[in-house]
Design a protein around this motif. Structure first.
Motif, short mmCIF file in Angstrom:
data_model
loop_
_atom_site.label_atom_id
_atom_site.label_comp_id
_atom_site.label_asym_id
_atom_site.label_seq_id
_atom_site.Cartn_x
_atom_site.Cartn_y
_atom_site.Cartn_z
N ILE A 478 -1.65 -0.16 -8.77
CA ILE A 478 -1.76 -0.99 -7.62
C ILE A 478 -2.05 -0.43 -6.38
N SER A 479 -2.81 -1.07 -5.62
CA SER A 479 -3.00 -0.42 -4.26
C SER A 479 -2.14 -0.85 -3.21
N PRO A 480 -1.60 0.34 -2.43
CA PRO A 480 -0.62 -0.29 -1.39
C PRO A 480 -1.44 -0.79 -0.22
N SER A 481 -2.82 -0.96 -0.25
CA SER A 481 -3.43 -1.28 1.06
C SER A 481 -3.47 -2.98 0.97
N ALA A 482 -3.71 -3.19 2.03
CA ALA A 482 -3.49 -4.93 2.32
C ALA A 482 -4.79 -5.44 3.33
N PHE A 483 -5.11 -6.41 3.49
CA PHE A 483 -6.52 -7.07 4.06
C PHE A 483 -6.01 -6.22 5.59
N GLY A 484 -4.79 -6.77 6.04
CA GLY A 484 -4.53 -6.53 7.35
C GLY A 484 -3.95 -5.11 7.67
N ASN A 485 -3.67 -4.33 6.68
CA ASN A 485 -3.31 -2.99 6.80
C ASN A 485 -3.84 -2.09 5.79
N PRO A 486 -5.16 -1.58 6.04
CA PRO A 486 -5.83 -0.59 5.01
C PRO A 486 -4.92 0.60 4.65
N VAL A 487 -4.97 0.90 3.43
CA VAL A 487 -4.49 2.29 3.36
C VAL A 487 -5.59 3.14 2.47
#
Ligand code: HEM
Length: 587
Positions: A478-487
């Motif tokens: 699963i990606s740690p990235s989020a819509f408001g916080n791209p990783v």
């Protein structure tokens, strides 16, 4: 004190308890009885499990391989077995109220590439689908895949399925339980390395080329793909009965307003679109009417089989989120909203077409009676719209609570879809609108009738011949990235895209080439599908027109200079019937 938790989305939400066969369903005697003991279970009704292993094999000795096929055939799950399980699973889940893990199953299915079939059958040349015969790697360029020598998306660099690395056989193992799946995979590997024939150990004639593991994400991410959107929401309804009973149908008929739909908005298609040997859609006739002939792949023994597309699609989640973040900031909208416009659904599955009431996205996205109940051109008399409730004398008798007009969620009343012929709500470039334009006017109907309604009708007749039965699952962490916080973490993750159909050319390839990658579909200047579309020209730059605020007439021209879905493997396969496995492919 207990704190109420919002419901966790499940892969298919139960509308209500559906006893089957069900006398409340319309009489389906005109529909064929499907050979449920012959058709493999992942085609229909679909495994829908949480854990998956794909095993890619090469045939090293055709004679010995036939013995191995003989050995594995009894382990191949049939449509009958999977449907019986799925019905029981839903019944238990409905009574218990959650997915209790009370019943579990592990299923195996098998498919062969054209080259694989050729090693086993001299008459394999009779298959007529040229794309199947050529194979995916040979068609990759036409599908818009990258061609640069060092490009990851060039078949030469694929992890499986590139030139010289193409599999003859694909085995799909899926299970409700990770350990059960591992056991089954081990058992299969054992048969590959060390096949036991009577008391003698013999070579299996097959070799393991590649192995891939996929899984449904846990907890609140269940059912979501890596970018963060609920997947597997919209599926074609399939006509056909599973026994001689006129009410024992494969797809439950839950729309009391329309006998030609399964769930509201789920048009029923003739089974020959997905399984050989049955009547299919005929674009010269109304959508409800079947063809005169039956779908045929070429050889007689292909009856009850289906073509399987596999694409290993790596997702660069950080890049997609960074794109949403940057462009969202530019125009002052949240990145998730921009993503929603690009997909056509909110992250929790709610169609943007039914988006007028803020705040209940999860409820609507999770309600199978409502989450597909929309068209693009026409306004829809939604069942979950209070003003369209059936009058009391038209309600079915008490006790048949299987129809969708009885809301699953008390007091839930979602606004109906207003229709969107100009693409102001759901952009023409939106992924769901590109991949299944519903009643949109397409080149198949445009200018071929006197009015808009007729054009839409002619278009939809053709559109229904380009549908796909999707059976994909994510792979990778699963990606740690989020819509408001791209990783950006450079981790390999993506979608193991699998789809069944009876024509690779008319279904999968057509959707990609004529729709997804076509900047002028279905309207001039609509732009590319920014999820999976590829532009083999113009430095691979993709543009899309996105309407943000129809009231203020605010439209955004997006340009993506990189791709975030990259093909890294795949293949075209054929999933034969149980009889074909027993007779034609093992002797
Ligand atoms: C990594 C790649 C992909 C991602 C992230 C993705 C994501 C999604 C999402 C979130 C939905 C909406 C939920 C649903 O209706 O199931 C969807 C629908 C759909 N996708 Fe994809 N998808 C991908 C690849 C593909 C490919 C390769 C195809 C092949 C043409 C495809 C065809 C479709 C279709 C036909 C629908 C349903 C549209 C409808 O019936 O309303 N997708 N996809």
């Amino acid at each position: 004190m207990s704190i109420a938790q919002p419901p966790i989305p499940v892969r298919e939400t139960p509308a209500a308890m559906i006893p089957q066969p069900n006398p409340a369903f319309p009489d389906a005697s005109a529909e064929p009885v499907l050979d449920m003991d012959e058709i493999q279970g992942n085609i229909i009704p679909g495994f829908l499990k949480d854990f998956e292993t794909l095993l890619f094999l090469s045939i090293t000795d055709p004679g010995q391989c036939k013995e191995w096929i003989k050995h594995i055939t009894p382990f191949i799950a049939t449509a009958e077995e999977v449907l019986t399980f799925n019905r029981l699973f839903k019944q238990i889940r409905y009574r218990r109220g959650y997915e209790a893990g009370t019943v579990k199953a592990t299923w195996v299915n098998i498919a062969f590439s054209f080259q694989g079939l050729r090693k086993l059958r001299p008459d394999a040349d009779q298959f007529t689908d040229q794309a199947f015969k050529d194979g995916l790697a040979a068609h990759s360029k036409d599908l818009g895949d990258p061609t640069g020598e060092n490009d990851e998306g060039n078949p030469k660099n694929w992890v499986i399925g590139g030139p010289g690395n193409e599999a003859d056989i694909l085995l799909i193992v899926q299970s409700d339980d990770y350990e059960d799946m591992q056991h089954e995979v081990q058992r299969i590997k054992q048969s590959i390395y060390d096949l036991l024939s009577g008391r003698t150990r013999v070579p299996s004639g097959v070799e393991l080329l590649y192995e891939e593991y996929g899984a449904n994400p846990p907890g609140r991410l269940s059912g979501h793909e890596h970018f963060g959107f609920l997947d597997g929401v919209s599926k074609p309804g399939i006509r056909g009965r599973v026994s001689n009973d006129p009410h024992d149908v494969l797809t439950p008929r839950q729309n009391p307003r329309d006998p030609h739909q399964g769930k509201p908005g789920q048009d029923l298609l003739w089974p020959g679109e997905f399984v050989f040997g049955y009547q299919h859609q005929d674009p010269s006739r109304e959508v409800e009417k079947p063809s005169d002939d039956k779908a045929s792949a070429g050889p007689d023994w292909a009856k009850d089989g289906s073509y399987l597309i596999f694409r290993r699609l790596r997702q660069d989640v950080g890049a997609f989120h960074a794109f949403l973040h940057a462009h969202g900031q530019q125009v002052g909208v949240p990145p998730a909203f921009l993503g929603t416009k690009i997909i056509g659904r909110w992250p929790d599955g709610e169609p943007i077409m039914r988006d007028q009431q803020a705040g209940n996205q999860l409820v609507l996205g999770n309600d199978d009676c409502a989450n597909n109940d929309f068209e693009f051109v026409h306004q829809d008399p939604s069942l979950h719209n209070p003003s369209s409730q059936l009058p009391p004398d038209e309600l079915p008798p008490a006790g048949t609570s299987d129809q969708c007009h009885i809301p699953q969620v008390p007091n839930s009343s979602f606004m109906p879809s207003p229709g969107d012929p100009t693409g102001e709500i759901c952009p023409f470039a939106g992924h769901i609108r590109k991949a299944y334009p519903r009643d949109d006017i397409t080149p198949a109907g445009r200018g071929k009738a006197s009015g808009r309604d007729e054009e839409s009708d002619l278009s939809e007749r053709a559109t229904q011949t380009h549908r796909l039965l999707r059976r994909g699952l994510p792979y990778g962490p699963i990606s740690p990235s989020a819509f408001g916080n791209p990783v950006h973490d450079q981790v390999d993750r993506g979608l193991l895209f699998i789809a069944y159909q009876t024509s690779i050319e008319r279904q999968f390839e057509f959707v990609i080439k004529a729709w997804v990658n076509n900047r002028d579909f279905s309207q001039q200047g609509a732009g590319f599908d920014l999820v999976i579309g590829q532009n083999s020209q113009d430095n691979r730059q993709r543009t899309a027109t996105i309407s943000l605020n129809p009231v203020q007439n605010q439209t955004l021209q997006l340009q993506a200079n990189q791709e975030w879905v990259i093909p890294t493997g795949g293949g075209y396969f054929f999933a034969p019937s149980i009889s074909a496995l027993k007779k034609e492919l093992s002797s």
